[in-house]
Design a protein around this motif. Structure first.
Motif, PDB file in Angstrom:
ATOM      1  N   VAL A 155       0.867  -1.177   0.000  1.00 54.82           N
ATOM      2  CA  VAL A 155       0.000   0.000   0.000  1.00 54.82           C
ATOM      3  C   VAL A 155       0.911   1.237   0.000  1.00 54.82           C
ATOM      4  CG1 VAL A 155      -1.760   1.295   1.262  1.00 54.82           C
ATOM      5  CG2 VAL A 155      -1.773  -1.215   1.323  1.00 54.82           C
ATOM      6  N   VAL A 156       0.706   2.146  -0.977  1.00 55.69           N
ATOM      7  CA  VAL A 156       1.538   3.356  -1.019  1.00 55.69           C
ATOM      8  C   VAL A 156       0.780   4.589  -0.537  1.00 55.69           C
ATOM      9  CG1 VAL A 156       3.090   2.487  -2.793  1.00 55.69           C
ATOM     10  CG2 VAL A 156       1.034   3.721  -3.481  1.00 55.69           C
ATOM     11  N   ALA A 157      -0.554   4.533  -0.536  1.00 57.59           N
ATOM     12  CA  ALA A 157      -1.321   5.675  -0.037  1.00 57.59           C
ATOM     13  C   ALA A 157      -2.715   5.228   0.360  1.00 57.59           C
ATOM     14  CB  ALA A 157      -1.404   6.778  -1.083  1.00 57.59           C
ATOM     15  N   VAL A 158      -3.264   5.860   1.403  1.00 55.30           N
ATOM     16  CA  VAL A 158      -4.638   5.643   1.862  1.00 55.30           C
ATOM     17  C   VAL A 158      -5.293   7.007   1.980  1.00 55.30           C
ATOM     18  CG1 VAL A 158      -6.120   4.768   3.697  1.00 55.30           C
ATOM     19  CG2 VAL A 158      -3.991   3.563   3.137  1.00 55.30           C
ATOM     20  N   GLU A 159      -6.408   7.195   1.257  1.00 54.73           N
ATOM     21  CA  GLU A 159      -7.093   8.490   1.266  1.00 54.73           C
ATOM     22  C   GLU A 159      -8.545   8.285   1.680  1.00 54.73           C
ATOM     23  OE1 GLU A 159      -8.678  11.819  -1.941  1.00 54.73           O
ATOM     24  OE2 GLU A 159      -7.275  10.267  -2.595  1.00 54.73           O
ATOM     25  N   ARG A 160      -8.965   8.964   2.729  1.00 48.06           N
ATOM     26  CA  ARG A 160     -10.345   8.866   3.190  1.00 48.06           C
ATOM     27  C   ARG A 160     -11.164   9.959   2.525  1.00 48.06           C
ATOM     28  NH1 ARG A 160     -10.523   4.917   6.695  1.00 48.06           N
ATOM     29  NH2 ARG A 160      -8.559   4.333   7.663  1.00 48.06           N
ATOM     30  N   ASP A 161     -12.352   9.563   2.043  1.00 47.06           N
ATOM     31  CA  ASP A 161     -13.209  10.479   1.292  1.00 47.06           C
ATOM     32  C   ASP A 161     -14.651  10.217   1.718  1.00 47.06           C
ATOM     33  OD1 ASP A 161     -14.421  12.130  -0.563  1.00 47.06           O
ATOM     34  OD2 ASP A 161     -14.061  10.787  -2.265  1.00 47.06           O
ATOM     35  N   GLY A 162     -15.118  10.945   2.741  1.00 49.27           N
ATOM     36  CA  GLY A 162     -16.438  10.664   3.300  1.00 49.27           C
ATOM     37  C   GLY A 162     -16.419   9.271   3.907  1.00 49.27           C
ATOM     38  N   GLY A 163     -17.369   8.427   3.499  1.00 51.57           N
ATOM     39  CA  GLY A 163     -17.427   7.052   4.000  1.00 51.57           C
ATOM     40  C   GLY A 163     -16.586   6.082   3.208  1.00 51.57           C
ATOM     41  N   ASN A 164     -15.867   6.575   2.200  1.00 51.09           N
ATOM     42  CA  ASN A 164     -15.061   5.710   1.335  1.00 51.09           C
ATOM     43  C   ASN A 164     -13.580   5.806   1.683  1.00 51.09           C
ATOM     44  OD1 ASN A 164     -17.466   5.251  -0.023  1.00 51.09           O
ATOM     45  ND2 ASN A 164     -17.048   6.816  -1.559  1.00 51.09           N
ATOM     46  N   VAL A 165     -12.841   4.786   1.267  1.00 48.58           N
ATOM     47  CA  VAL A 165     -11.385   4.797   1.394  1.00 48.58           C
ATOM     48  C   VAL A 165     -10.801   4.451   0.035  1.00 48.58           C
ATOM     49  CG1 VAL A 165      -9.376   3.682   2.436  1.00 48.58           C
ATOM     50  CG2 VAL A 165     -11.372   4.196   3.846  1.00 48.58           C
ATOM     51  N   HIS A 166      -9.898   5.312  -0.462  1.00 54.10           N
ATOM     52  CA  HIS A 166      -9.182   5.056  -1.709  1.00 54.10           C
ATOM     53  C   HIS A 166      -7.818   4.472  -1.349  1.00 54.10           C
ATOM     54  CE1 HIS A 166     -12.287   7.405  -3.626  1.00 54.10           C
ATOM     55  NE2 HIS A 166     -11.987   8.441  -2.871  1.00 54.10           N
ATOM     56  N   LEU A 167      -7.523   3.289  -1.870  1.00 54.11           N
ATOM     57  CA  LEU A 167      -6.260   2.601  -1.607  1.00 54.11           C
ATOM     58  C   LEU A 167      -5.418   2.614  -2.870  1.00 54.11           C
ATOM     59  CD1 LEU A 167      -7.763  -0.526   0.178  1.00 54.11           C
ATOM     60  CD2 LEU A 167      -6.611   1.395   1.294  1.00 54.11           C
ATOM     61  N   THR A 168      -4.199   3.122  -2.765  1.00 57.01           N
ATOM     62  CA  THR A 168      -3.282   3.112  -3.901  1.00 57.01           C
ATOM     63  C   THR A 168      -2.219   2.063  -3.643  1.00 57.01           C
ATOM     64  OG1 THR A 168      -3.684   5.442  -4.352  1.00 57.01           O
ATOM     65  CG2 THR A 168      -1.688   4.491  -5.292  1.00 57.01           C
ATOM     66  N   MET A 169      -2.038   1.180  -4.626  1.00 58.69           N
ATOM     67  CA  MET A 169      -1.171   0.017  -4.508  1.00 58.69           C
ATOM     68  C   MET A 169      -0.053   0.065  -5.541  1.00 58.69           C
ATOM     69  SD  MET A 169      -2.975  -1.652  -2.208  1.00 58.69           S
ATOM     70  CE  MET A 169      -1.916  -3.070  -2.253  1.00 58.69           C
ATOM     71  N   ARG A 170       1.068  -0.563  -5.205  1.00 59.05           N
ATOM     72  CA  ARG A 170       2.153  -0.753  -6.160  1.00 59.05           C
ATOM     73  C   ARG A 170       2.419  -2.249  -6.259  1.00 59.05           C
ATOM     74  NH1 ARG A 170       6.078   2.853  -4.417  1.00 59.05           N
ATOM     75  NH2 ARG A 170       5.103   4.401  -5.766  1.00 59.05           N
ATOM     76  N   CYS A 171       2.404  -2.780  -7.489  1.00 55.76           N
ATOM     77  CA  CYS A 171       2.674  -4.199  -7.689  1.00 55.76           C
ATOM     78  C   CYS A 171       3.381  -4.388  -9.025  1.00 55.76           C
ATOM     79  CB  CYS A 171       1.383  -5.020  -7.635  1.00 55.76           C
ATOM     80  SG  CYS A 171       0.279  -4.769  -9.025  1.00 55.76           S
ATOM     81  N   SER A 172       3.846  -5.598  -9.286  1.00 57.30           N
ATOM     82  CA  SER A 172       4.644  -5.869 -10.482  1.00 57.30           C
ATOM     83  C   SER A 172       3.828  -5.891 -11.767  1.00 57.30           C
ATOM     84  CB  SER A 172       5.384  -7.199 -10.324  1.00 57.30           C
ATOM     85  OG  SER A 172       4.452  -8.273 -10.245  1.00 57.30           O
ATOM     86  N   PHE A 173       2.496  -6.060 -11.660  1.00 56.72           N
ATOM     87  CA  PHE A 173       1.692  -6.175 -12.888  1.00 56.72           C
ATOM     88  C   PHE A 173       0.805  -4.960 -13.134  1.00 56.72           C
ATOM     89  CE2 PHE A 173      -0.304  -8.864  -9.566  1.00 56.72           C
ATOM     90  CZ  PHE A 173      -1.524  -8.224  -9.414  1.00 56.72           C
ATOM     91  N   VAL A 174       1.177  -3.806 -12.587  1.00 61.97           N
ATOM     92  CA  VAL A 174       0.390  -2.580 -12.809  1.00 61.97           C
ATOM     93  C   VAL A 174       0.188  -2.322 -14.294  1.00 61.97           C
ATOM     94  CG1 VAL A 174       0.446  -0.059 -12.618  1.00 61.97           C
ATOM     95  CG2 VAL A 174       0.988  -1.456 -10.644  1.00 61.97           C
ATOM     96  N   HIS A 175       1.238  -2.515 -15.081  1.00 58.14           N
ATOM     97  CA  HIS A 175       1.161  -2.215 -16.523  1.00 58.14           C
ATOM     98  C   HIS A 175       0.144  -3.097 -17.248  1.00 58.14           C
ATOM     99  CE1 HIS A 175       3.990  -5.547 -16.165  1.00 58.14           C
ATOM    100  NE2 HIS A 175       3.750  -5.821 -17.438  1.00 58.14           N
ATOM    101  N   GLU A 176      -0.265  -4.217 -16.654  1.00 58.48           N
ATOM    102  CA  GLU A 176      -1.242  -5.110 -17.279  1.00 58.48           C
ATOM    103  C   GLU A 176      -2.679  -4.792 -16.866  1.00 58.48           C
ATOM    104  OE1 GLU A 176      -0.230  -9.269 -16.890  1.00 58.48           O
ATOM    105  OE2 GLU A 176       1.896  -8.762 -16.706  1.00 58.48           O
ATOM    106  N   LEU A 177      -2.856  -3.921 -15.873  1.00 53.95           N
ATOM    107  CA  LEU A 177      -4.194  -3.613 -15.374  1.00 53.95           C
ATOM    108  C   LEU A 177      -4.875  -2.550 -16.225  1.00 53.95           C
ATOM    109  CD1 LEU A 177      -3.507  -3.457 -11.527  1.00 53.95           C
ATOM    110  CD2 LEU A 177      -4.517  -5.348 -12.821  1.00 53.95           C
ATOM    111  N   ASN A 178      -6.200  -2.583 -16.201  1.00 46.35           N
ATOM    112  CA  ASN A 178      -7.015  -1.569 -16.855  1.00 46.35           C
ATOM    113  C   ASN A 178      -7.984  -0.974 -15.842  1.00 46.35           C
ATOM    114  OD1 ASN A 178      -6.019  -2.123 -19.549  1.00 46.35           O
ATOM    115  ND2 ASN A 178      -7.251  -3.996 -19.488  1.00 46.35           N
TER     116      ASN A 178
END
Length: 199
Positions: free
Chosen positions: A12-35
């Motif tokens: 996990v590289v960042a956690v952002e709280r937005d009202g009742g939601n949480v945005h999680l930013t991740m770093r992994c080896s297959f980021v370039h394959e994700l859409n």
């Protein structure tokens, strides 16, 4: 749909709280394959990729997800078990996992066993949920933090699992200790069988 075979324990590289939601930013080896719009299992929770950069991606956990899982406890630097959704032409190495977490459990013990480990987990017993299939059975399947595992020592309010060295080293199990909260998804087949028995 997932199999419970973890591809990577990512950071996990960042956690952002937005009202009742949480945005999680991740770093992994297959980021370039994700859409964007792709489903990825995070500690057993199916979340949708909503944003992507060259080396990271972001998913959003809403209140319902946060209430049923341990994702709200994540912080930058934590390791998270990741699995992309199954392809329909591959082997099902684990078991059928939906990525819909049923509840959390607490690790109550970790015992080393001459090169492997036994982990004990407990959760509050609820007879209504048990009748609906939210339970384990001896030698059945359970998904713990996104990892497909075989149940041993099944009880009304908990169970044990045996962890091999590979799983210990390549998932977040190496960081799970007494008091750690984990996500559980009970076996979907057991839920359907329990439901059919009520008719």
């Amino acid at each position: 749909m997932f199999s419970g075979i973890v591809e990577e324990a990512a950071t996990v590289v960042a956690v952002e709280r937005d009202g009742g939601n949480v945005h999680l930013t991740m770093r992994c080896s297959f980021v370039h394959e994700l859409n964007v719009d792709q489903s990825v299992s995070h500690n057993g929770v199916c979340l949708t990729v909503v944003r992507k950069t060259a080396d990271s991606y972001t998913v959003t956990a809403i209140r319902e997800t946060l209430e049923r899982s341990s994702l709200g406890q994540l912080k930058a630097g934590d390791r998270v078990n990741l699995e992309r959704s199954m392809t329909m032409n591959g082997r099902l190495d684990g078991h059928i996992v939906q990525g819909h977490v049923d509840r959390t459990a607490v690790c109550t013990d970790v015992r080393e066993a001459d090169g492997s480990w036994y982990y004990s987990f407990e959760y509050g017993f609820d007879p209504v949920m048990t009748k609906q299939g939210y339970m384990t059975v001896e030698k059945g399947s359970v998904c713990v933090d996104g990892v497909s595992l075989t149940v041993c020592n099944s009880k009304d309010d908990g169970f044990d699992v045996a962890i091999i060295p590979y799983t210990h080293d390549h998932t977040n199990f190496g960081r799970i200790g007494k008091g750690t909260v984990v996500n559980l998804e009970f076996d979907i087949i057991g839920k359907y069988v329990s439901r059919l028995m009520t008719f």
